[in-house]
Scaffold this active site. Structure first.
Site, PDB file in Angstrom:
ATOM      1  CG  ASN A   8      12.453  33.953 -40.938  1.00  0.00           C
ATOM      2  OD1 ASN A   8      12.504  34.456 -39.836  1.00  0.00           O
ATOM      3  ND2 ASN A   8      13.998  33.790 -41.002  1.00  0.00           N
ATOM      4  CD1 TRP A   9       5.594  34.098 -40.917  1.00  0.00           C
ATOM      5  CD2 TRP A   9       4.307  34.880 -39.208  1.00  0.00           C
ATOM      6  NE1 TRP A   9       4.356  33.513 -40.845  1.00  0.00           N
ATOM      7  CE2 TRP A   9       3.835  33.782 -39.615  1.00  0.00           C
ATOM      8  CE3 TRP A   9       3.943  35.626 -37.902  1.00  0.00           C
ATOM      9  CZ2 TRP A   9       2.626  33.429 -39.129  1.00  0.00           C
ATOM     10  CZ3 TRP A   9       2.423  35.263 -37.815  1.00  0.00           C
ATOM     11  CH2 TRP A   9       1.933  33.988 -38.134  1.00  0.00           C
ATOM     12  CE  LYS A  10      13.765  36.833 -43.050  1.00  0.00           C
ATOM     13  NZ  LYS A  10      14.916  36.978 -44.572  1.00  0.00           N
ATOM     14  CG  HIS A  95      17.606  34.527 -40.315  1.00  0.00           C
ATOM     15  ND1 HIS A  95      18.475  35.304 -40.778  1.00  0.00           N
ATOM     16  CD2 HIS A  95      17.024  33.243 -40.786  1.00  0.00           C
ATOM     17  CE1 HIS A  95      17.944  35.890 -42.010  1.00  0.00           C
ATOM     18  NE2 HIS A  95      17.387  34.446 -42.410  1.00  0.00           N
ATOM     19  CD  GLU A  97      16.822  38.996 -42.762  1.00  0.00           C
ATOM     20  OE1 GLU A  97      16.174  38.532 -41.604  1.00  0.00           O
ATOM     21  OE2 GLU A  97      17.089  38.189 -43.889  1.00  0.00           O
ATOM     22  CD  GLU A 165      17.687  31.103 -44.064  1.00  0.00           C
ATOM     23  OE1 GLU A 165      16.373  31.092 -44.568  1.00  0.00           O
ATOM     24  OE2 GLU A 165      18.503  31.913 -43.544  1.00  0.00           O
ATOM     25  N   GLY A 171      15.683  36.242 -49.598  1.00  0.00           N
ATOM     26  CA  GLY A 171      15.181  37.991 -50.162  1.00  0.00           C
ATOM     27  C   GLY A 171      15.316  38.220 -51.696  1.00  0.00           C
ATOM     28  CB  SER A 209      14.511  33.627 -53.642  1.00  0.00           C
ATOM     29  OG  SER A 209      15.350  34.542 -52.708  1.00  0.00           O
ATOM     30  N   GLY A 230      10.888  32.559 -45.985  1.00  0.00           N
ATOM     31  CA  GLY A 230      10.839  34.074 -45.304  1.00  0.00           C
ATOM     32  C   GLY A 230       9.224  34.710 -45.467  1.00  0.00           C
ATOM     33  N   GLY A 231       9.700  35.594 -46.911  1.00  0.00           N
ATOM     34  CA  GLY A 231       8.767  36.075 -47.853  1.00  0.00           C
ATOM     35  C   GLY A 231       7.632  35.568 -47.878  1.00  0.00           C
TER      36      GLY A 231
HETATM   37  P1  PGA Z   1      13.278  34.739 -47.987  1.00  0.00           P
HETATM   38  O1  PGA Z   1      14.099  34.283 -46.647  1.00  0.00           O
HETATM   39  O2  PGA Z   1      12.419  33.407 -48.268  1.00  0.00           O
HETATM   40  O3  PGA Z   1      12.268  35.786 -48.111  1.00  0.00           O
HETATM   41  O4  PGA Z   1      14.480  34.347 -49.111  1.00  0.00           O
HETATM   42  C1  PGA Z   1      14.658  32.939 -46.187  1.00  0.00           C
HETATM   43  C2  PGA Z   1      14.868  33.294 -44.609  1.00  0.00           C
HETATM   44  O5  PGA Z   1      16.115  34.308 -44.649  1.00  0.00           O
HETATM   45  O6  PGA Z   1      14.578  32.783 -43.835  1.00  0.00           O
END
Ligand code: PGA
Length: 247
Positions: A8-10, A95, A97, A165, A171, A209, A230-231
């Site tokens: 997930n590149w956001k 998600h 966010e 999640e 993050g 994470s 994500g990251g």
């Molecule tokens: P993260 O994000 O791996 O940076 O914690 C995961 C996500 O929000 O899908």
């Protein structure tokens, strides 16, 4: 069933670095003898470039969100049919966010997931508790409610994936213990069966994470069907490290 690893590149990557990242991963997949099931979810405007960059490889491309309506007057939104038209096979919905930045409700997430299914996309439905909810001992109540109210009607284990999640793990570098991940995935499986008849074969991803250093132990948990990353999906090295950690 092989584990599904979703990047997930956001709201990260511009055209050049996103294309290079996708090309680098597609190359790794082609050279690897290990079968892997992976999907990249870039920002929507990059989708055509990423589809092109991963062409003829086993890398799938997905959206990060879609609207619940087919087409129409919804400025700034992206339809599931456009995602499919551009070559996506998956889309994330709900998600945390999106739920927090855009106030998305369970009902809207369910409608988005149903819109995805309607055009043949696999819906990756995200659920998870906040730290305050966890501290109050309400994690199962919150997640149970999200499962009951945000999963699409008519989904099957081939068309619906759940991503657990915990919001406090996204993050932050913090993750639940392996026992906690295992217990909550078992709980989610029971709930999805009870509310939607989604049983054996349902893939439940862990997200929050995930990195090369913890991926192997998380992915070794039987009820964990893969990871939403994500990251650590933003460099070939880290994301490939996670993919290679699949048992
Ligand atoms: P993260 O994000 O791996 O940076 O914690 C995961 C996500 O929000 O899908």
């Amino acid at each position: 069933m092989s584990k599904l690893i979703v990047g997930n590149w956001k709201m990260n990557c511009l055209a050049e670095d996103g294309t290079a990242l996708a090309r680098g991963l597609a190359e790794k997949v082609k050279q690897s003898s290990k079968p892997s099931d992976l999907a990249l979810c870039p920002p929507a405007p990059l989708i055509p470039l990423i589809v092109e960059a991963t062409k003829n490889s086993a890398v799938s491309v997905g959206g990060q969100d879609c609207h619940w309506e087919g087409l129409g007057a919804h400025t700034g939104d992206v339809s599931a049919s456009l995602l499919a038209d551009l070559g996506c096979t998956h889309t994330i919905v709900g998600h945390s966010e999106r739920r927090s930045d855009h106030g998305e409700t369970d009902a809207q997430v369910k409608a988005k997931a149903e819109a995805a299914l309607e055009v043949g996309l696999v819906a990756i439905v995200c659920v998870g508790e906040t730290e305050a909810q966890r501290d109050a001992g309400d994690a199962e109540i919150v997640i149970g409610g999200q499962i009951a109210c945000s999963l699409p009607t008519g989904g099957t284990p081939d068309t619906v994936v759940i991503a657990y999640e915990p919001v406090w793990a996204i993050g932050t570098g913090r993750t639940p213990s392996l026992n906690e991940i295992s217990a909550i995935h078992g709980f989610i499986r029971g709930k999805a069966l009870e509310s939607h008849g989604l049983g054996d074969g349902l893939q439940i991803l862990y997200g929050g994470s995930v990195k090369p250093s913890n991926a192997a132990e998380i992915l070794a948990i039987g009820d964990v069907g893969g990871a939403l990353v994500g990251g650590a999906s933003l460099t070939v090295e880290d994301f490939w490290g996670i993919i290679e950690s699949c048992p």
